[in-house]
Scaffold this active site. Structure first.
Site, mmCIF file in Angstrom:
data_model
loop_
_atom_site.group_PDB
_atom_site.id
_atom_site.type_symbol
_atom_site.label_atom_id
_atom_site.label_comp_id
_atom_site.label_asym_id
_atom_site.label_seq_id
_atom_site.Cartn_x
_atom_site.Cartn_y
_atom_site.Cartn_z
ATOM 1 N N CYS A 138 0.796 -1.101 -0.181
ATOM 2 C CA CYS A 138 0.099 -0.051 -0.033
ATOM 3 C C CYS A 138 1.041 1.321 -0.139
ATOM 4 C CB CYS A 138 -0.867 0.059 1.276
ATOM 5 S SG CYS A 138 -1.790 -1.497 1.552
ATOM 6 N N ARG B 69 2.854 1.324 -7.075
ATOM 7 C CA ARG B 69 3.037 0.142 -6.320
ATOM 8 C C ARG B 69 1.644 -0.614 -6.423
ATOM 9 N NH1 ARG B 69 6.278 2.563 -1.704
ATOM 10 N NH2 ARG B 69 5.788 0.943 -0.695
ATOM 11 N N TRP C 85 -3.920 -2.053 -1.552
ATOM 12 C CA TRP C 85 -4.241 -3.502 -2.043
ATOM 13 C C TRP C 85 -4.922 -4.601 -1.030
ATOM 14 C CZ3 TRP C 85 -4.398 -5.205 -6.478
ATOM 15 C CH2 TRP C 85 -3.229 -5.195 -7.600
ATOM 16 N N ASN D 186 0.151 0.517 6.635
ATOM 17 C CA ASN D 186 0.615 -0.294 5.639
ATOM 18 C C ASN D 186 1.130 -1.256 6.420
ATOM 19 O OD1 ASN D 186 1.438 -1.184 3.313
ATOM 20 N ND2 ASN D 186 3.246 0.123 3.031
ATOM 21 N N GLY D 187 0.975 -2.694 6.075
ATOM 22 C CA GLY D 187 1.455 -3.869 6.778
ATOM 23 C C GLY D 187 0.287 -4.836 7.428
ATOM 24 N N GLU E 28 11.543 -19.229 -20.487
ATOM 25 C CA GLU E 28 11.487 -17.808 -20.020
ATOM 26 C C GLU E 28 12.858 -17.186 -19.887
ATOM 27 O OE1 GLU E 28 9.489 -15.667 -19.557
ATOM 28 O OE2 GLU E 28 10.251 -14.263 -18.265
ATOM 29 N N LYS F 227 14.236 -13.871 -21.695
ATOM 30 C CA LYS F 227 14.648 -12.731 -20.951
ATOM 31 C C LYS F 227 15.914 -12.251 -21.617
ATOM 32 C CE LYS F 227 11.909 -11.406 -19.047
ATOM 33 N NZ LYS F 227 10.875 -12.385 -19.421
ATOM 34 N N GLU G 193 15.077 -10.661 -25.326
ATOM 35 C CA GLU G 193 14.639 -9.242 -25.231
ATOM 36 C C GLU G 193 15.359 -8.512 -24.967
ATOM 37 O OE1 GLU G 193 10.472 -9.184 -23.400
ATOM 38 O OE2 GLU G 193 11.367 -10.512 -21.934
ATOM 39 N N HIS H 298 17.570 -35.047 -30.232
ATOM 40 C CA HIS H 298 16.786 -34.945 -31.361
ATOM 41 C C HIS H 298 17.064 -34.100 -32.583
ATOM 42 C CE1 HIS H 298 14.487 -38.260 -29.334
ATOM 43 N NE2 HIS H 298 14.509 -37.524 -28.334
ATOM 44 N N LYS I 217 5.478 -2.858 -23.913
ATOM 45 C CA LYS I 217 5.090 -3.255 -22.641
ATOM 46 C C LYS I 217 3.814 -4.112 -22.636
ATOM 47 C CE LYS I 217 5.675 -4.701 -18.400
ATOM 48 N NZ LYS I 217 6.287 -5.876 -18.038
#
Ligand code: AGP
Length: 604
Positions: free
Chosen positions: A2, A27, A75, A99-100, A480, A484, A487, A503, A599
């Site tokens: 948060c 955030r 959040w 927050n927490g 992945e 990375k 990219e 193969h 993005k």
């Protein structure tokens, strides 16, 4: 995570608070609110969704002159994203933002309810303001009451509290969640949970340490440490630019987002894991009624997390699971049956190909679920059900923390389904949940490792290409890792199941072919080892990532001894992310905005 802002002064408190919250949008959040105390009366505005909804609600509020104010972006963890659950939370004459997590909030809530306190929200935060007012009613000194309240809280918190009993004061406390105090030449006082909201307002700042608390008035900053001793505030200068502040000292957003994975994965698990079961409050169990198959559909990195999850779903939930590349699925005239749960995965929630497949599934009458990082995105609005990853805004084009939170969600969801379908024992689920809780630690970046990868990267700047190889869930991780590297370094790389080498691909083996070998101790290690030895025997340059030493590796990157292969997955994921980034940095590329990429690919 948060966001928190606060202000004492006479310069348009509403704008300072709302602009501050806007700087914290990155955030991630699903609701927001502000509370302003002026002339001993409160004005409070809260809204679900984006900040523009809050700005719209407060548009006729035009405070002038001296005021005290606090603001928050939330959040949802305890309780759904609703206005009632949005901060600030009210007692009778005080407001708090937090927050927490207050770990002992249920027992505190029970005690307060027994004393007749009426709770409006489902949040842990609300206990703070009621506890403060209960204490103030008996102590009659606001700061003493605030101190006593803090002593009764267990957990992590950054707190701002304002009260009519001290109308020119903000009480604050920091334990585990960030909080900064800013001042300027006009004696205005500012609070924020990170630098950016303070830039352009404050001149000097105090970065509070855990255990510190106190209060701020127009004339003073009273700061105390965890032993309740008065502390002389240590002022620091603020970063000049907001962009550098948003990077919080990292070279690139991608680097910051790799380091953030510990925190955002912990956020993603909040409220969803109990000791022996997984809970997704946002899911209605009826979603899975009549379902005999799960089909994932995604693009790019999201496809990789989905592919990894097919192994977990079939292994744990014993349900037929498959995954499709969205751009292929759209045109293959697929067979779709209504006993299939169609799950789209997307960081942005806007990827055109994935969105179209979601529409196809809905038109075919399938139940749909989206795993997404952006609330209110097109896919979230369209799907029957949503599970949000709480990665916060991901600015680096090359996805890192979004991928990490997607896989975390899928591991949890596979256990949730296993519980619903009784395909795993409670003991097995409990044991895996104990491992799940280790994910944040497994992705914490080890400085020595990062330094080692920085040095190692200089050896991988040329060659005629890379193989990334792995078995089981480490095959999608190999894909992945290859993505990375492609990219952001523009070097050629391919991900392969390590059993596929013989193969055909092994024809490429020579010293200029770099093989990044994922060799987990707890998943088919011997099989993978023999595949890697095939390549090494043909003189391919091998970089092995494993907890077990491997003498045929030209380079060896050690990972910790973990008790579950998925924890090896997450730790190797960080190695691949950092290695790719360090190679790209050495090549002088723009890591955050690589050439030719966007993005969010909102076109076909
Ligand atoms: C990931 O690093 C890439 N930027 C890209 O493959 C991305 O994962 C893909 O475009 C899908 O995006 P989405 O998750 O927002 O749908």
């Amino acid at each position: 995570m948060c966001g928190i802002v606060g202000y004492i002064g006479s310069n348009n408190v509403k704008e300072v608070l709302l602009d501050g919250l806007k700087e914290l949008e990155y955030r991630g959040y699903d609701s927001a609110g502000i509370s302003v105390l002026q002339d001993e009366s409160f004005s409070v505005y809260k809204a679900v969704g984006k900040l523009k909804n809050l700005q719209h609600k407060a548009e006729d509020f035009k405070p002038e002159g001296f005021a005290v104010g606090i603001g928050h972006t939330r959040w949802a963890t305890h309780g759904k994203p609703t206005e009632l659950n949005a901060h600030p939370h009210l007692g009778e004459y005080s407001y708090v933002v937090h927050n927490g997590i207050i770990e002992n909030y249920q027992e505190l809530k029970k005690e307060l309810t027994a004393k007749g306190v009426k709770f409006l929200s489902q949040t842990d935060t609300e206990v703070i303001v009621h506890l403060f007012e209960q204490n103030l009613n008996s102590i009659e000194d606001a700061f003493e009451a605030f101190k006593l309240t803090l002593s009764q809280l267990q957990g992590a918190y950054a707190i701002l509290l304002v009260t009519k009993s001290e109308p020119d004061t903000i009480f604050f406390a920091k334990e585990g969640s960030p909080m900064i105090i800013g001042t300027d030449a006009l004696e205005q006082k500012f609070f924020a949970s990170s630098d950016t909201p303070l830039i352009g307002h404050a001149k000097d700042v105090i970065y509070l340490h855990d255990g510190e608390f106190g209060f701020v008035t127009p004339d003073a900053i009273a700061l105390f440490d965890s032993c309740h001793e008065a502390v002389r505030p240590q002022f620091s200068a603020l970063p000049e630019s907001k962009l550098s502040a948003q990077k919080e000292g990292f070279r690139f957003f991608m680097e910051k987002e790799i380091y953030e994975q510990t925190e955002v994965i912990a956020d993603t698990m909040l409220g969803r894991i109990q000791d022996n079961a997984i809970a997704f409050d946002e899911l209605d169990p009826s979603l899975f009624e009549g379902i005999n198959e799960v089909k994932f559909c995604a693009c790019g990195t999201s496809y990789h997390s989905a592919l990894a999850s097919t192994y977990l779903f079939e292994r744990h939930a014993k349900i037929r699971t498959s995954v499709e590349i969205a751009s292929e699925f759209r045109y293959k005239e697929p067979l779709m049956t209504t006993d299939t749960l169609f799950v789209v995965i997307s960081q942005s929630g806007e990827t055109a190909d994935t969105l179209e497949t979601l529409k196809m599934a809905k038109e075919a009458g399938l139940k749909t679920l989206v795993i997404c990082n952006v609330d209110n995105s097109s896919m979230v609005r369209l799907a029957d059900a949503t599970i949000l990853t709480r990665a916060g805004i991901e600015k680096g084009v090359a996805s890192t923390k979004a991928f990490a939170t997607q896989v975390t969600i899928f591991w949890m969801l596979s256990l949730y389904l296993a519980g619903e379908r009784k395909t795993l024992s409670t003991e097995n689920i409990t044991k895996q949940i104990a491992s799940l809780r280790e994910i944040p630690a497994s992705v914490a970046v080890n400085d020595d490792l990062h330094e080692r990868l920085k040095r190692l990267s200089k050896r991988y700047l040329h060659g005629h290409g890379f193989f990334f190889i792995g078995r089981d869930v480490f095959y999608p991780l190999a894909l992945e890792g290859a993505l990375k590297l492609k990219e952001i370094s523009y070097l050629h790389a391919e991900g392969y199941p390590s059993g596929e080498m013989k193969h055909g691909p092994i024809a490429l083996a020579d010293p200029e072919l770099f093989t990044i070998a994922l060799m987990p101790q707890h998943m088919l290690y011997d099989k993978t080892k023999s595949n890697v030895e095939e390549l090494s025997a043909r003189d391919s340059t091998i970089c092995a990532i494993s907890n077990l030493t491997f003498d045929k590796a030209d380079d060896f990157i050690p990972i910790a001894d973990r008790d579950h292969y998925m924890l090896e997955f997450f730790e190797m994921m960080v190695v691949l992310q950092l290695l790719s980034m360090e190679i790209a940095i050495r090549l002088g590329n723009d890591v955050d905005m690589p050439r030719n990429l966007a993005k969010s690919v909102t076109v076909e």
